[in-house]
Design a protein around this motif. Structure first.
Motif, PDB file in Angstrom:
ATOM      1  N   GLU A  94     -11.822   1.566  15.760  1.00  0.00           N
ATOM      2  CA  GLU A  94     -10.534   1.688  16.197  1.00  0.00           C
ATOM      3  C   GLU A  94      -9.671   2.356  15.205  1.00  0.00           C
ATOM      4  O   GLU A  94      -8.592   3.102  15.535  1.00  0.00           O
ATOM      5  CB  GLU A  94      -9.801   0.548  16.556  1.00  0.00           C
ATOM      6  N   ASP A  95      -9.755   2.370  13.974  1.00  0.00           N
ATOM      7  CA  ASP A  95      -8.963   2.807  12.893  1.00  0.00           C
ATOM      8  C   ASP A  95      -9.387   4.293  12.559  1.00  0.00           C
ATOM      9  O   ASP A  95      -8.938   4.867  11.735  1.00  0.00           O
ATOM     10  CB  ASP A  95      -8.967   2.268  11.850  1.00  0.00           C
ATOM     11  N   ARG A 104     -10.107  15.684   4.186  1.00  0.00           N
ATOM     12  CA  ARG A 104      -8.803  15.509   3.479  1.00  0.00           C
ATOM     13  C   ARG A 104      -8.739  15.831   2.328  1.00  0.00           C
ATOM     14  O   ARG A 104      -9.652  16.057   1.626  1.00  0.00           O
ATOM     15  CB  ARG A 104      -8.568  14.091   3.744  1.00  0.00           C
ATOM     16  N   TYR A 105      -7.595  16.057   1.707  1.00  0.00           N
ATOM     17  CA  TYR A 105      -7.496  16.262   0.177  1.00  0.00           C
ATOM     18  C   TYR A 105      -7.306  14.974  -0.537  1.00  0.00           C
ATOM     19  O   TYR A 105      -7.101  14.055   0.016  1.00  0.00           O
ATOM     20  CB  TYR A 105      -6.153  17.022   0.008  1.00  0.00           C
ATOM     21  N   LEU A 106      -8.362  15.246  -1.616  1.00  0.00           N
ATOM     22  CA  LEU A 106      -8.365  13.875  -2.545  1.00  0.00           C
ATOM     23  C   LEU A 106      -8.006  14.312  -3.977  1.00  0.00           C
ATOM     24  O   LEU A 106      -8.081  15.793  -3.937  1.00  0.00           O
ATOM     25  CB  LEU A 106     -10.002  13.580  -2.616  1.00  0.00           C
ATOM     26  N   LEU A 107      -7.791  13.708  -4.754  1.00  0.00           N
ATOM     27  CA  LEU A 107      -7.301  14.107  -6.130  1.00  0.00           C
ATOM     28  C   LEU A 107      -8.581  14.026  -7.134  1.00  0.00           C
ATOM     29  O   LEU A 107      -9.482  13.190  -6.975  1.00  0.00           O
ATOM     30  CB  LEU A 107      -6.431  13.088  -6.760  1.00  0.00           C
ATOM     31  N   THR A 112      -6.084  18.845  -6.377  1.00  0.00           N
ATOM     32  CA  THR A 112      -6.419  18.271  -5.286  1.00  0.00           C
ATOM     33  C   THR A 112      -7.522  19.146  -4.702  1.00  0.00           C
ATOM     34  O   THR A 112      -7.616  20.346  -4.857  1.00  0.00           O
ATOM     35  CB  THR A 112      -5.436  18.426  -4.213  1.00  0.00           C
ATOM     36  N   ARG A 138      -9.767   5.717  18.964  1.00  0.00           N
ATOM     37  CA  ARG A 138      -8.726   5.760  19.791  1.00  0.00           C
ATOM     38  C   ARG A 138      -8.716   7.290  20.492  1.00  0.00           C
ATOM     39  O   ARG A 138      -9.420   8.148  20.053  1.00  0.00           O
ATOM     40  CB  ARG A 138      -7.511   5.956  18.855  1.00  0.00           C
ATOM     41  N   LYS A 159      -4.960  20.591   8.489  1.00  0.00           N
ATOM     42  CA  LYS A 159      -4.360  20.650   7.235  1.00  0.00           C
ATOM     43  C   LYS A 159      -4.293  22.005   6.238  1.00  0.00           C
ATOM     44  O   LYS A 159      -3.799  22.048   5.470  1.00  0.00           O
ATOM     45  CB  LYS A 159      -5.012  19.392   6.545  1.00  0.00           C
TER      46      LYS A 159
ATOM     47  N   ARG B 597       0.230   3.143  14.249  1.00  0.00           N
ATOM     48  CA  ARG B 597      -0.083   2.382  12.942  1.00  0.00           C
ATOM     49  C   ARG B 597       1.003   2.406  12.208  1.00  0.00           C
ATOM     50  O   ARG B 597       1.660   3.552  12.112  1.00  0.00           O
ATOM     51  CB  ARG B 597      -1.513   3.059  12.311  1.00  0.00           C
ATOM     52  N   LEU B 609      -4.180   7.259   2.031  1.00  0.00           N
ATOM     53  CA  LEU B 609      -4.698   8.305   1.319  1.00  0.00           C
ATOM     54  C   LEU B 609      -3.749   9.641   1.363  1.00  0.00           C
ATOM     55  O   LEU B 609      -3.499  10.126   0.353  1.00  0.00           O
ATOM     56  CB  LEU B 609      -5.978   8.384   1.750  1.00  0.00           C
ATOM     57  N   ASN B 610      -3.389  10.084   2.327  1.00  0.00           N
ATOM     58  CA  ASN B 610      -2.811  11.477   2.496  1.00  0.00           C
ATOM     59  C   ASN B 610      -1.489  11.196   1.995  1.00  0.00           C
ATOM     60  O   ASN B 610      -1.056  12.366   1.264  1.00  0.00           O
ATOM     61  CB  ASN B 610      -2.690  11.858   4.242  1.00  0.00           C
ATOM     62  N   VAL B 613      -2.000  11.115  -1.856  1.00  0.00           N
ATOM     63  CA  VAL B 613      -2.148  12.530  -2.563  1.00  0.00           C
ATOM     64  C   VAL B 613      -0.838  13.438  -2.627  1.00  0.00           C
ATOM     65  O   VAL B 613      -0.758  13.770  -3.655  1.00  0.00           O
ATOM     66  CB  VAL B 613      -3.351  13.070  -1.680  1.00  0.00           C
ATOM     67  N   VAL B 616       1.094  12.293  -5.525  1.00  0.00           N
ATOM     68  CA  VAL B 616       0.743  12.584  -6.770  1.00  0.00           C
ATOM     69  C   VAL B 616       1.396  14.073  -6.828  1.00  0.00           C
ATOM     70  O   VAL B 616       1.568  14.518  -7.811  1.00  0.00           O
ATOM     71  CB  VAL B 616      -0.830  12.379  -6.847  1.00  0.00           C
ATOM     72  N   ILE B 617       0.992  14.852  -5.868  1.00  0.00           N
ATOM     73  CA  ILE B 617       1.486  16.347  -5.761  1.00  0.00           C
ATOM     74  C   ILE B 617       2.796  16.613  -6.237  1.00  0.00           C
ATOM     75  O   ILE B 617       3.293  17.358  -6.903  1.00  0.00           O
ATOM     76  CB  ILE B 617       0.853  16.957  -4.567  1.00  0.00           C
ATOM     77  N   ARG B 620       3.465  15.820  -9.808  1.00  0.00           N
ATOM     78  CA  ARG B 620       2.990  16.947 -10.597  1.00  0.00           C
ATOM     79  C   ARG B 620       4.036  18.000 -10.518  1.00  0.00           C
ATOM     80  O   ARG B 620       4.385  18.693 -11.709  1.00  0.00           O
ATOM     81  CB  ARG B 620       1.626  17.598  -9.925  1.00  0.00           C
ATOM     82  N   ARG B 633      -1.792  -2.437   8.982  1.00  0.00           N
ATOM     83  CA  ARG B 633      -2.473  -2.386  10.373  1.00  0.00           C
ATOM     84  C   ARG B 633      -1.514  -3.216  11.075  1.00  0.00           C
ATOM     85  O   ARG B 633      -1.165  -4.307  11.143  1.00  0.00           O
ATOM     86  CB  ARG B 633      -3.830  -2.935  10.311  1.00  0.00           C
ATOM     87  N   ARG B 636      -3.217  -4.546  17.181  1.00  0.00           N
ATOM     88  CA  ARG B 636      -4.331  -3.420  17.671  1.00  0.00           C
ATOM     89  C   ARG B 636      -3.434  -3.046  19.256  1.00  0.00           C
ATOM     90  O   ARG B 636      -2.543  -3.753  19.549  1.00  0.00           O
ATOM     91  CB  ARG B 636      -5.578  -3.979  18.165  1.00  0.00           C
TER      92      ARG B 636
END
Lengths: 295, 872
Positions: A94-95, A104-107, A112, A138, A159, B597, B609-610, B613, B616-617, B620, B633, B636
């Motif tokens: 579901e998520d 995705r972008y990660l550090l 990044t 979903r 992105k 959500r 996460l997005n 990031v 952090v950007i 910087r 969450r 549902r």
């Protein structure tokens, strides 16, 4: 330790669920599914695998991915040294978000870094991307695969502002269990009408017995009885059991028997108790087990 | 407790002396003691016991009588308890041994010391404690306790839905040899009411399983699929065909009838056939169900003890009996006269052909013909007759393939020596299934389904029309029509079907016509019964007086509502269009926020996460990053199932009080009209008719209806699962439950019509209706389950508790039913328009879970709010 050995023991870190096969996965064709899939693949038509849990959908796709790659290697289209994973599976939930699929972008240190999601990776390397239990995802996530699942075969990466044309060997395969989904969780028509649907059901008794023998290592006679149990229990599907017993569970029962558990007890544990919480239904399954097995 | 009305002492003394006089000698003293003791404490009960005594003691052996009376006397300090024990528990001694009986009575006595009413219920075998204690002690298995289990077991084995019922419920036509023998009609398996032969409950249950498996085996292994066409080509049957018997003369004959008709001696051929076919079924069962084989062998072995000795029978019967014994035990009989052995060995040879893993019913039929040839020519003379050896030798010399010679006709034996062939005694565990009737019923069903299908295609040959045609003897012909043709016919359109019928149904004698009509009816009845049995449910009821459940106390019938019109709903939709629009808007607002959500939070369960990031950007880049990098969450997607349960009691016929006074001359109904007022005047409907009000006035039921329509409209826009049920009834055996819209059903025109058809009915037994709704809610599997009860008063029914005028029993039961809901994680909420509701709802619903609507007319506005409050 050799790579093969490590593969066997498991616990090796891999990107997503990439599958490297050291040998051909076992699959016993029941009807024309192998030919149908081959035809769909040669036309690069996306495929929807429909069927109840534990009837062999995932194993089938593993078998096909491996077999098709081996054929390409034999024909010299791919080299065995550079061959990448032929199959990437994603268990949908579901998520599951669009970034989970696309990337995705990660550090990393001071910058990044873009990390491809499983779908992007499959599109790039030309693997079969298998989205298991797609309805669990979903609906807005599901829409993402639409441009990949028609003649365009493209994956937009929002992105990055990019668009990737799928590798020639890429194929999208989704699975779907029509049985237990509630009315709310149904596949959108705009999604389902992009796929060639292959129906799966539990194999007929003789075939199922052979599968049980192969997978659990039990003797043919006991496997035959297990398959008979499966057939009988599945008759109860419309009488309170949402799903019949899966081939997977029968194999578990077989494995327990191989390890020395008595057949009646093994079936009680792996079948009767697993498939239902209704005490009376459990008792019915136990009685059927008792009728089939002597001890 | 109220003082008991006591009976005149003379009457008591007379009753007692009469009872003692009629009692068996040995028990007179003990019975006298008991009755005198009772008379001192409660003369009414003493009289009741005296009257019943003769019948009770009659079922007991002398030693049991003493034992039973001693126990009754021990309980006599509580006369009501002793009375129930004395009048109701004697027959338990048939099923329990004395130790078990003693410990059960002890349990009841212990309960009696705490609570007399509970002990009364205990000995009436109406309380949960009583029945579960009995079950532990008993060895007898009753069909009722294993019905569902065996139904599912047989369904699994046979591979199609098979009902299980008691032979007492079997159609009379199918019972041919007594009620103790199992049988099947192809759809249901009928088993004896109880089994108590073995020493333990488990073993008796195993016997049930064997009986059921044998009947299910007929279905699984194709007994009913005998095909005469496949047989006719077989050489073994050629001899019988050549005899020129008319094979296809019968009206609507099944393949079995056609097969049996080929032979001169119907009993002989049937006995042979069933010996072989039952032997085949047992063989297949043993092969396939190895775990069942030992139990089957046990039941089979014990059935041998009940069979006659072959040697005591005349020749033909002795040989058939030997064949049956062979098919039961697999043991070859050695005791037969020397001369009979060659024939017997040949029979064994034929029998062995059906004992193959892939043998079918055709093999049984072929072997039947072969054995029949061997036996038919034999004289049915006593084995001790001096001419027996000669007759046998002669028969042995006759080659099998030749048409059988009739030894009786050549005059060597005097007719007095030859007995007519008597059919053998049926094998108890194999039962009395008549395959010809099963086949016939199946054919008729195919025919009927064909007609139904044709109807669906818009061709108006109705079932009634067909029956009418048959009754009038119109030119419909059925002879020569085999099941196969019927099957083919069913695939045709009705015009063709008519053609087929016209061609095939010919020359019906009145008797045949009746037979056909009856069979057709029977097939329809079977179908109807199936439907009915699916719609009856039993529920326990809580009796606070005994502090225990009364198991299976209430019978809930699901009744489809018919006959309403969609206009009422359309009118309500129009009248409340503004409100509906508002509620819809409100509800639509619920939806999107549910789907999202929650992101960009300052604190939450995990880092998004997005956003992280990005933060952090930004840092910087020298910007101030957002702190909102967490996500939570949310709940549902909505996973809600709601059941609206509507009280349809007679009192919902009342006018909503806040309305302007009704026109002159009309009397407002009393606050809660007694049920008998209504029944005295016909029914609730009649009551409705004469209390007509002006158009603007509304009854409680109208308000309830309006609220439902608005709810349904709103819920359709929200997409939540919901169901609407109504309930009423009269008495614990007859609780009516009306599905108006089920969970899986759409809010269709039909559902709307059913809302229109709602009308006040009878009583308000809430407990079972709530329990039934809970079962339905539980089946949805949704995460949030809500039951909203709409009512206009306290629970009430004429037998809702021993005291009609007391509300307590009903309130307690309803309270417990609502507790059951909580235990199963189902939220409940009661909405009532009864202004006195606060008094009892506070107890019943615990805390906040109820609402008394001050102005009933506001219900349509309030209900959606209640719903939102419960589910958002």
């Amino acid at each position: 330790m050799s790579e093969r050995e490590m593969e066997r023991l498991g616990g090796v870190e891999r990107f997503f669920e990439e599958h490297y096969f050291t040998e051909q996965p076992y699959y016993l064709p029941i009807r024309d599914e192998v030919e149908v899939f081959r035809a769909a693949f040669s036309e690069r038509l996306p495929v929807l695998l429909k069927g109840p849990t534990g009837c062999g959908k995932t194993r089938f796709i593993e078998y096909m991915a491996y077999t098709l790659q081996q054929e390409r290697i034999k024909q010299g289209i791919e080299s065995p040294d550079t061959a990448t994973s032929p199959l990437i599976t994603v268990a949908c939930h579901e998520d599951l978000s669009a970034s989970d699929l696309v990337g995705r972008y990660l550090l990393k240190d001071e910058e990044t870094v873009w990390i491809d999601g499983p779908l992007t990776r499959a599109v790039k390397i030309g693997a079969i991307c298998y989205l298991d239990e797609i309805v669990e995802a979903r609906k807005d996530t599901t829409v993402l695969i639409h441009p990949l699942a028609d003649y365009r075969r493209i994956l937009p990466i929002e992105k990055k502002g990019q668009m990737i044309h799928a590798h020639e060997n890429f194929l999208l395969v989704i699975s779907y269990n029509p049985g237990y989904q509630s009315v709310l969780k149904n596949l959108k028509h705009s999604t389902r009408q992009r796929f060639v649907a292959i129906d799966f059901d539990y194999p007929p008794r003789e075939a199922e017995a052979r599968i049980i023998v192969h997978e659990s290592g039990i003797d043919m006679r006991a496997a035959d009885q297990l398959a008979l149990l499966g057939e009988k229990v599945r008759h109860l599907r419309e009488h309170g059991l949402e799903e019949g017993v899966s081939t997977r569970l029968l194999i578990y029962a077989g494995k327990l028997m191989v390890s020395g558990i008595t057949p009646r007890r093994a079936c009680e544990l792996a079948v009767a108790k697993s498939i239902t919480d209704d005490r009376e239904l459990e008792q019915v399954v136990t009685e059927i087990t008792r009728s089939i097995f002597e001890s | 407790m109220k003082p008991k009305q006591q009976v005149n002492a003379d009457v008591v003394a007379r009753a007692i002396s009469k009872a003692v006089e009629n009692a068996p000698d040995a028990s007179r003293a003990a019975l006298g003691d008991l009755l005198e003791t009772l008379a001192r404490l409660d003369s009414k009960i003493a009289v009741r016991c005296s009257d019943a005594a003769a019948g009770i003691l009659l079922q007991l052996s002398p030693s049991q009588q003493a034992f039973f009376l001693a126990h009754a006397l021990a309980l006599a300090a509580q006369p009501r308890v002793a009375g129930e024990f004395f009048c109701r528990c004697a027959d338990l001694l048939q099923h329990l041994d004395e130790d078990a009986f003693r410990s059960w009575v002890e349990k009841g006595r212990a309960i009696g010391q705490e609570n007399e009413a509970a002990a009364v219920a205990f000995f009436r075998q109406e309380s949960h404690a009583s029945i579960s204690a009995l079950q532990e002690l008993r060895k007898t298995v009753h069909i009722a306790e294993v019905t569902r289990l065996l139904h599912l077991f047989c369904t699994a084995i046979a591979g199609r839905t098979v009902g299980v019922k008691s032979t007492a419920e079997a159609p009379e036509e199918l019972i041919r040899k007594g009620h103790h023998l199992p049988l099947t009609d192809g759809k249901s398996i009928y088993l004896p009411g109880l089994i108590s032969r073995s020493a333990s409950h488990r073993e008796n249950f195993e016997e049930y399983k064997v009986l059921a498996a044998h009947q299910a085996g007929y279905i699984e292994f194709g007994t009913f699929e005998l095909d005469i066409d496949a047989l006719l080509d077989h050489p073994a049957l050629a001899a019988f065909e050549r005899k020129g018997k008319v094979v296809d003369s019968s009206l609507l004959a099944s393949h079995y009838e056609l097969f049996f008709q080929m032979f001169d001696e119907p009993h002989l051929v049937r006995d042979i056939f069933f010996a072989l076919e039952d032997g085949r079924i047992d063989f297949r069962l043993r092969e396939k169900y190895r775990g069942l084989a030992p139990e089957l062998a046990k039941v089979a072995a014990s059935s041998l003890n009940e069979r006659p000795e072959p040697l005591s029978l005349p020749l033909q019967e002795a040989l058939v009996e030997s064949l049956i014994r062979l098919s039961i035990s697999g043991q070859i009989e050695e005791d037969l006269p020397h001369e009979a052995l060659p024939i017997y060995r040949r029979m064994c040879g034929f029998f062995s052909r059906v004992l193959r893993p892939h043998a079918t019913v055709t093999d049984s039929a072929v072997a039947t013909a072969s054995i029949y040839s061997a036996l038919h020519g034999l004289p049915n003379i006593s084995l001790r007759s001096p001419s027996c050896p000669d007759a046998l030798r002669e028969a042995h010399d006759t080659p099998l393939s030749a048409p059988p010679a009739d030894a009786r006709s050549d005059g060597k034996l005097s007719p007095t020596e030859v007995f007519p062939y008597q059919p053998v005694q049926p094998v108890a565990y194999r039962g009395q299934t008549a395959p010809e009737l099963v086949q016939l019923a199946q054919s008729l069903e195919i025919l009927r389904d064909g007609i139904t299908r044709a109807e669906e295609d818009g061709i108006p040959l109705t079932r009634e029309l067909l029956e009418e045609l048959l009754r009038r003897g119109a030119k419909i012909k059925i002879s020569q029509m085999t099941a196969k043709q019927l099957a083919e016919a069913s695939g045709l359109f009705i015009t063709d079907l008519k053609g087929v019928l016209q061609e095939k149904l010919k020359q019906l004698t009145p008797e045949e016509r009746r037979k056909f009509a009856k069979l057709l009816e029977q097939a329809l009845v079977l179908k109807r019964e199936d439907r009915v049995s699916e719609r009856v449910f039993y529920y326990d009821e809580w009796d606070y007086l005994i502090g225990d459940y009364r198991p299976r106390w209430c019978r809930v019938r699901e009744i489809p509502l018919e006959g309403g019109s969609g206009e009422i709903v359309a009118r309500i939709q129009k009248e409340y269009s503004a409100l509906i629009a508002t509620v819809r808007r409100h509800f639509q607002r619920i939806r999107p926020e549910m789907l999202k959500r929650v992101k960009r939070l300052k604190m939450g369960e995990e880092i998004e996460l997005n956003d992280a990031v990005d933060a952090v950007i930004e840092r910087r880049a020298g910007l101030t990053p957002s702190e909102r990098i967490y996500q939570k969450r949310d709940r549902r997607t909505r996973d809600v199932a709601t059941a609206f349960l509507l009280d349809l009691s007679a009192s919902t016929d009342e006018w909503v009080v806040e309305q302007p006074m009704p026109p002159q001359g009309h009397r407002l109904p009393p606050a809660r009209r007694s049920l008998f007022d209504i029944f005295a005047r016909g029914d609730a409907e009649a009551a409705t008719a004469d209390s007509r009000m002006p158009e603007t006035a509304k009854r409680v039921i109208d308000v309830e209806r309006e609220a439902l329509v608005i709810m349904a409209e709103a819920l359709e826009s929200l997409g939540d699962e919901y169901a609407i049920y109504g309930f009423s009834g009269y008495g614990r055996e007859d609780i009516e439950f009306f599905p108006i819209k089920d969970f899986s059903e759409r809010y269709s025109e039909q559902a709307r019509r059913r809302i229109g058809a709602l009308k006040p009915r009878k009583s308000t037994r809430m407990g079972p209706a709530i329990r039934h709704t809970l079962a339905k809610l539980a089946a949805t599997g949704c995460r949030l389950k809500v039951l909203i009860l709409l009512s206009d008063g306290y629970p009430q029914d004429f037998d809702y508790g021993p005291d009609r005028s007391s509300r307590d029993y009903g309130l307690h039961d309803t309270t417990v039913a609502l507790q059951e809901a909580r235990r199963n994680n189902i939220h409940t909420f009661c909405v009532t328009v009864d202004q006195a509701g606060n008094d009892y709802l506070r107890e019943m619903c615990r805390g906040e879970n109820y609402l008394v609507v001050k102005k009933p007319s506001a219900l349509p506005r309030i209900l959606p709010r209640v719903y939102r409050g419960l589910t958002v």
